[in-house]
Scaffold this motif. Structure first.
Motif, mmCIF file in Angstrom:
data_model
loop_
_atom_site.group_PDB
_atom_site.id
_atom_site.type_symbol
_atom_site.label_atom_id
_atom_site.label_comp_id
_atom_site.label_asym_id
_atom_site.label_seq_id
_atom_site.Cartn_x
_atom_site.Cartn_y
_atom_site.Cartn_z
ATOM 1 N N CYS A 61 76.706 61.104 6.065
ATOM 2 C CA CYS A 61 77.409 59.979 5.451
ATOM 3 C C CYS A 61 76.486 58.748 5.368
ATOM 4 O O CYS A 61 75.787 58.436 6.341
ATOM 5 N N GLY A 65 75.949 57.941 9.182
ATOM 6 C CA GLY A 65 75.253 59.222 9.337
ATOM 7 C C GLY A 65 76.045 60.371 9.918
ATOM 8 O O GLY A 65 75.457 61.401 10.272
ATOM 9 N N ALA A 66 77.376 60.238 10.023
ATOM 10 C CA ALA A 66 78.152 61.385 10.531
ATOM 11 C C ALA A 66 77.959 62.583 9.597
ATOM 12 O O ALA A 66 77.730 62.410 8.396
ATOM 13 N N PHE A 82 84.220 60.132 10.516
ATOM 14 C CA PHE A 82 84.014 58.989 11.410
ATOM 15 C C PHE A 82 84.900 57.787 11.011
ATOM 16 O O PHE A 82 85.866 57.453 11.699
ATOM 17 N N PHE A 84 86.260 57.561 7.851
ATOM 18 C CA PHE A 84 87.106 58.059 6.758
ATOM 19 C C PHE A 84 86.696 57.613 5.361
ATOM 20 O O PHE A 84 87.544 57.507 4.480
HETATM 21 S S1 FES Z 1 79.869 57.376 9.319
HETATM 22 FE FE1 FES Z 1 80.996 58.100 7.653
HETATM 23 S S2 FES Z 1 82.502 56.640 7.343
HETATM 24 FE FE2 FES Z 1 81.342 55.855 8.966
#
Ligand code: FES
Ligand code: FE2
Length: 350
Positions: A61, A65-66, A82, A84
């Motif tokens: 992301c 970074g999730a 993380f 959303f």
């Molecule tokens: S890491 Fe993906 S929305 Fe925050």
């Protein structure tokens, strides 16, 4: 300078030629689920939407970074686990729940994904290019019955694994086969090459005398290689050919992650289905025999093709063909715009 020193791409893990790469078994990706995938250390997320389509995006992301593989599939989009944020199937951020401007967020790379022969494949080149997925030439009408073999790992580069099937030299040493092969290379286009055996069959050996009537011309042992990492083997007597695709992709630290696909011409009806099943089982046995034979060698090889000899001619052809391929896979990521701003800040005058 030896032959190996003249090569730039062959066996080089940082060179990933534009091509179709297998990512996962289609059955493992159920509707509304996501999965992590990886090629040569580049991380992707693949997910199956509510409509059943499969999409592929960069894994992490752009917020913090999730990994999106832990996210939630909503319609054709995926939501980060993380905070959303939501991304559509083109990688564009379409929602930030706390109300920030999602249009300013850099788009994730999205990849062209297809399902073919029971696997999910990703195209790593220019997405506007339409390149067919691999099929043995005899089965190009697409009427095939298939089954997946067991996935495997090898501790060497995919190019090295591919070389094995055209290395006629090692069939006698490692596999103790008494057949003599003469593989004739023919470059089909920029990304595919065929090798057809030309030695007449059967070889002059008592073991083969019962087979003599089944081979009119050469002993069928024909290969087609695409992008230097996926190959189809066709073998068997004239009236019955067996087909195996070895789909490979580069893993971490120069390793190979492979998957065999067993194929036969699709026969209809109850009897046809039974014959298909039976032939695919025999094909599995043949595939396993070839896949296992060289495990020890691949475990410890430090591939360096320094001194080609005449018997290595098909391998040299393959190497030269591979050296001409293009690669754009690692060039797709642009610099995040925020980072550019920081680096351009004027220096503070004392
Ligand atoms: S890491 Fe993906 S929305 Fe925050
Ligand atoms: Fe082998």
């Amino acid at each position: 300078m030896n032959f190996h020193d003249t090569l730039a791409n062959f066996g080089n893990s940082e060179f990933v030629p534009d091509g179709w790469y297998w990512l996962a078994d289609s059955r493992e990706l159920k509707k509304k689920t996501a999965k992590a995938a990886e090629i040569a250390g580049k991380k992707l997320v693949i997910y199956r939407s509510e409509s059943g389509a499969v999409y592929g995006l960069d894994a992490h992301c752009p917020h913090m970074g999730a990994h999106l593989c832990d996210g939630k599939v909503e319609g054709e989009a995926i939501r980060c686990p993380f905070h959303f944020w939501k991304f559509d199937n083109n990688g564009a951020c379409t929602d930030i729940p706390v109300g920030a401007d999602h249009t300013a967020i850099e788009r994730l790379n999205s990849y062209k994904i297809r399902e073919h022969l029971g696997l999910i494949w990703v195209w790593t080149g220019d997405p506007t290019e339409e390149v067919p997925l691999p099929l043995p030439e005899e089965l190009e009408d697409g009427l095939v019955s298939t089954r997946l073999g067991t996935p495997f790992e090898k501790a060497c580069h995919p190019n090295v694994v591919m070389v094995n099937a055209i290395d006629a030299h090692h069939f006698t040493s490692v596999h103790q086969l008494v057949v003599e092969l003469n593989m004739k290379p023919e470059e089909r286009d920029a990304y595919s090459i065929t090798f057809d055996n030309t030695t007449p069959c059967p070889p002059d050996h008592w073991l083969f005398s019962p087979l003599r009537r089944f081979y009119k011309k050469a002993l069928t042992y024909n290969l087609k290689y695409w992008w230097g990492h996926t190959g189809a083997v066709t073998l068997g007597p004239d009236f019955l050919h067996f087909h195996i695709i070895f789909a490979l992709r580069p893993g971490m630290n120069g390793s190979t992650q492979g998957q065999t696909i067993l194929l036969t011409k699709n026969r209809k009806g109850m009897l046809g289905k039974a014959i298909n099943a039976c032939l695919l089982e025999i094909t599995r046995w043949v595939g396993n025999y070839f896949a296992k034979g060289d495990t020890v060698i691949f475990q410890n090889i430090d591939f360096a093709f320094k001194n080609p000899i005449k018997a290595d001619k098909p391998i040299v052809h393959f190497v030269r063909h591979y050296e001409k391929m293009r690669s754009s896979f690692f060039k797709q990521k642009s610099m995040p715009s925020e980072e550019i701003k920081w680096s351009r800040q004027p220096e503070i005058q004392a």
